[in-house]
Design an enzyme around this catalytic site. Structure first.
Site, PDB file in Angstrom:
ATOM      1  CB  CYS A  47       1.274  -2.306  12.116  1.00 44.96           C
ATOM      2  SG  CYS A  47       0.036  -0.894  12.211  1.00 44.96           S
ATOM      3  CB  CYS A  51      -3.270  -4.656   7.139  1.00 44.03           C
ATOM      4  SG  CYS A  51      -4.227  -2.987   7.196  1.00 44.03           S
ATOM      5  CB  CYS A  54       0.380  -6.368   7.302  1.00 39.85           C
ATOM      6  SG  CYS A  54       2.022  -4.626   7.158  1.00 39.85           S
ATOM      7  CB  CYS A  91       9.025   4.962  -1.693  1.00 36.78           C
ATOM      8  SG  CYS A  91       7.322   4.024  -0.749  1.00 36.78           S
ATOM      9  CB  CYS A 124       7.100   8.278  -2.361  1.00 31.98           C
ATOM     10  SG  CYS A 124       5.536   7.415  -2.233  1.00 31.98           S
ATOM     11  CB  CYS A 184       1.506   6.887  -4.473  1.00 35.04           C
ATOM     12  SG  CYS A 184       2.250   5.120  -4.933  1.00 35.04           S
ATOM     13  NE  ARG A 256       6.055   3.082  -7.844  1.00 39.75           N
ATOM     14  CZ  ARG A 256       5.495   3.373  -7.891  1.00 39.75           C
ATOM     15  NH1 ARG A 256       4.309   3.175  -6.723  1.00 39.75           N
ATOM     16  NH2 ARG A 256       6.176   4.959  -7.739  1.00 39.75           N
TER      17      ARG A 256
HETATM   18  N1  SAM Z   1       0.690   1.450   7.334  1.00 47.90           N
HETATM   19  C1  SAM Z   1       0.723   2.007   6.328  1.00 47.90           C
HETATM   20  C2  SAM Z   1      -0.555   2.022   5.382  1.00 47.90           C
HETATM   21  O1  SAM Z   1      -0.789   0.822   5.524  1.00 47.90           O
HETATM   22  O2  SAM Z   1      -0.608   2.716   4.319  1.00 47.90           O
HETATM   23  C3  SAM Z   1       2.161   2.578   4.901  1.00 47.90           C
HETATM   24  C4  SAM Z   1       2.748   1.022   5.192  1.00 47.90           C
HETATM   25  S1  SAM Z   1       1.446  -0.475   4.312  1.00 47.90           S
HETATM   26  C5  SAM Z   1       2.914  -1.500   4.313  1.00 47.90           C
HETATM   27  C6  SAM Z   1       2.025  -0.247   2.556  1.00 47.90           C
HETATM   28  C7  SAM Z   1       1.293  -1.265   1.734  1.00 47.90           C
HETATM   29  O3  SAM Z   1       2.152  -2.383   1.186  1.00 47.90           O
HETATM   30  C8  SAM Z   1       0.072  -1.849   1.867  1.00 47.90           C
HETATM   31  O4  SAM Z   1      -0.905  -0.821   1.579  1.00 47.90           O
HETATM   32  C9  SAM Z   1      -0.653  -2.796   1.031  1.00 47.90           C
HETATM   33  O5  SAM Z   1      -0.851  -2.352  -0.205  1.00 47.90           O
HETATM   34  C10 SAM Z   1       1.148  -3.056   0.424  1.00 47.90           C
HETATM   35  N2  SAM Z   1       1.486  -4.468   1.136  1.00 47.90           N
HETATM   36  C11 SAM Z   1       1.911  -4.935   2.502  1.00 47.90           C
HETATM   37  N3  SAM Z   1       1.813  -6.160   3.340  1.00 47.90           N
HETATM   38  C12 SAM Z   1       2.062  -7.220   1.506  1.00 47.90           C
HETATM   39  C13 SAM Z   1       1.937  -7.543   1.279  1.00 47.90           C
HETATM   40  N4  SAM Z   1       1.856  -9.594   2.375  1.00 47.90           N
HETATM   41  N5  SAM Z   1       1.649  -8.613   0.026  1.00 47.90           N
HETATM   42  C14 SAM Z   1       1.473  -7.434  -1.164  1.00 47.90           C
HETATM   43  N6  SAM Z   1       1.590  -6.612  -0.585  1.00 47.90           N
HETATM   44  C15 SAM Z   1       0.936  -5.950   0.879  1.00 47.90           C
HETATM   45  C1  DTB Z   2       3.177  -0.470  -2.032  1.00 49.94           C
HETATM   46  O1  DTB Z   2       2.177  -0.290  -2.666  1.00 49.94           O
HETATM   47  N1  DTB Z   2       3.526  -1.442  -2.190  1.00 49.94           N
HETATM   48  C2  DTB Z   2       4.698  -1.289  -1.093  1.00 49.94           C
HETATM   49  C3  DTB Z   2       4.597   0.279  -1.021  1.00 49.94           C
HETATM   50  N2  DTB Z   2       3.659   0.833  -1.731  1.00 49.94           N
HETATM   51  C4  DTB Z   2       4.942   0.675   0.624  1.00 49.94           C
HETATM   52  C5  DTB Z   2       5.363  -2.086  -0.146  1.00 49.94           C
HETATM   53  C6  DTB Z   2       4.957  -3.134  -0.351  1.00 49.94           C
HETATM   54  C7  DTB Z   2       4.715  -4.359   1.209  1.00 49.94           C
HETATM   55  C8  DTB Z   2       5.998  -5.992   0.592  1.00 49.94           C
HETATM   56  C9  DTB Z   2       5.368  -6.559   1.819  1.00 49.94           C
HETATM   57  C10 DTB Z   2       6.808  -6.367   3.186  1.00 49.94           C
HETATM   58  O2  DTB Z   2       7.815  -6.244   2.552  1.00 49.94           O
HETATM   59  O3  DTB Z   2       6.432  -6.830   4.109  1.00 49.94           O
HETATM   60 FE1  SF4 Z   3       0.200  -1.452   9.732  1.00 51.66          FE
HETATM   61 FE2  SF4 Z   3       0.701  -3.209   7.933  1.00 51.66          FE
HETATM   62 FE3  SF4 Z   3      -2.047  -2.331   7.883  1.00 51.66          FE
HETATM   63 FE4  SF4 Z   3       0.061  -0.848   7.397  1.00 51.66          FE
HETATM   64  S1  SF4 Z   3      -0.267  -2.292   6.146  1.00 51.66           S
HETATM   65  S2  SF4 Z   3      -1.720   0.153   8.531  1.00 51.66           S
HETATM   66  S3  SF4 Z   3       1.775  -1.227   8.320  1.00 51.66           S
HETATM   67  S4  SF4 Z   3      -1.080  -3.617   9.244  1.00 51.66           S
END
Ligand code: SAM
Ligand code: DTB
Ligand code: SF4
Length: 326
Positions: A47, A51, A54, A91, A124, A184, A256
């Site tokens: 990506c 963030c 992530c 989802c 979703c 959501c 959730r």
């Molecule tokens: N790229 C899209 C976005 O940023 O909306 C969708 C995927 S993103 C991984 C979805 C959500 O997962 C993020 O907004 C965050 O709230 C959650 N998330 C991602 N990494 C995480 C982590 N290491 N621990 C907890 N929540 C996480």
């Molecule tokens: C949300 O709030 N939590 C989910 C879903 N929406 C997409 C994602 C959690 C991701 C946790 C870290 C991972 O699996 O990389």
């Molecule tokens: Fe990309 Fe992860 Fe940020 Fe979603 S949360 S925009 S997958 S870096």
């Protein structure tokens, strides 16, 4: 709800807060049910965004490799398995900054959605930023809810992400609402935020109009290689308080209990359900990270006399033609 009201609630003694949250929960959700949602990462890693929590950002060496968009068949196989396991919401997540109408990848995702929506689960997706056209097309293809988190307060957001803004997130949420999809939207605890940031996040979520249909409360799962890999762990009582505040400030939302359950005891999870959580991610994987085993979750629900919620019990089904099942 105003920040002052949230602040007053946050200062209540723990059990008083829990009692208030429980009373709100019982008024709006009398059935002792928990929604089971299965996540699938249909496009993992690589990506462009930064963030700092992530594992899928291309900017960090996390060991998560960039993959291509999953095939329709592979997604369907996962969706059918989720349904067979008792999930009522599926989802699909993509590690993209966003999607654009007319691009091949967006058209491919629309095809996937049409297939999955025929399975009669709530559908979703979380694909990043959207414009009005993209939101309309997703809705037409059969998406019932769009996940797009604000993650933290507007004041703290810039410390966590620099490649897009808090305002960008709100704009996408507006397009989702205008297109008639359920929103959501929630956030993460443990991003180095202050107590005030958590309340500001709830202030913004609870003032969305309409309020979000579901509110994921994630606990940071620290990902090796990301800037937040050594973040301070979140105290489970703080999580329980946050769930209680979300329940009181957004009585009709599904709250959730999301990422981070692998590190929560069953007793802490029970208190989260007591305080108003009524949805979980179910299945052994989140997007890249682990989630509790299916058997462990089913045992937990049984021990607490909670049952899985049926699909579409509180959200409208998309119309048959829109879902491609006419
Ligand atoms: N790229 C899209 C976005 O940023 O909306 C969708 C995927 S993103 C991984 C979805 C959500 O997962 C993020 O907004 C965050 O709230 C959650 N998330 C991602 N990494 C995480 C982590 N290491 N621990 C907890 N929540 C996480
Ligand atoms: C949300 O709030 N939590 C989910 C879903 N929406 C997409 C994602 C959690 C991701 C946790 C870290 C991972 O699996 O990389
Ligand atoms: Fe990309 Fe992860 Fe940020 Fe979603 S949360 S925009 S997958 S870096």
């Amino acid at each position: 709800m105003t920040l002052a009201e949230l602040d007053r609630l946050a200062q209540l003694p723990f059990f008083e807060l829990l009692q208030q949250a429980r009373a709100t929960h019982e008024r709006h959700w009398p059935k002792q049910e928990v929604q089971l949602c299965t996540l699938l990462s249909i496009k993992t890693g690589g990506c462009s965004e930064d963030c700092s929590y992530c594992a899928q950002s291309a900017r960090y060496s996390t060991g998560v490799d960039a993959e291509r968009l999953m095939s329709r068949d592979a997604v369907m196989e996962n969706a059918r398995a989720a349904k067979a396991n008792g999930s009522t919401r599926f989802c699909m997540g993509a590690a993209w900054k966003g999607v654009r109408q007319g691009s091949k990848r967006f058209n491919d995702v629309l095809e996937i959605i049409r297939d999955v929506s025929a399975l009669d689960m709530e559908v979703c997706v979380t694909l990043g930023e959207l414009g009005a056209e993209e939101a309309g097309l997703l809705r037409e293809a059969g998406v019932t809810a769009y996940n797009h988190n604000i993650d933290t307060s507007p004041e703290h957001y810039g410390n966590i992400v620099s490649t897009h803004t808090f305002e960008d997130r709100l704009n996408t949420l507006k397009h989702v609402q205008d297109a008639g999809m359920a929103v959501c939207c929630g956030g993460i605890l443990g991003l180095g935020e202050q107590a005030q940031d958590r309340l500001r996040m709830l202030e913004i979520l609870s003032n969305l109009d309409p309020q979000p249909e579901s509110v994921p409360i994630n606990v940071l799962m620290p990902m090796p290689g990301t800037p937040l890999e050594d973040a301070q762990p979140v105290d489970s009582f703080d999580l329980i308080r946050m769930i209680a505040l979300a329940r009181i400030s957004m009585p009709k939302a599904k709250v959730r209990l999301s990422a981070g359950r692998t590190d929560l005891s069953k007793e802490a999870q029970a208190l989260c359900f007591f305080a108003g959580a009524n949805s979980i991610f179910y299945g052994e994987k989140l997007l890249t990270a682990k989630n509790p085993a299916v058997k462990r979750d089913l045992d937990l629900l049984e021990a607490l006399d909670l049952t899985p919620q049926a699909p579409f019990s509180d959200v409208p089904k998309p119309c048959a033609t829109a879902a491609g099942i006419a």
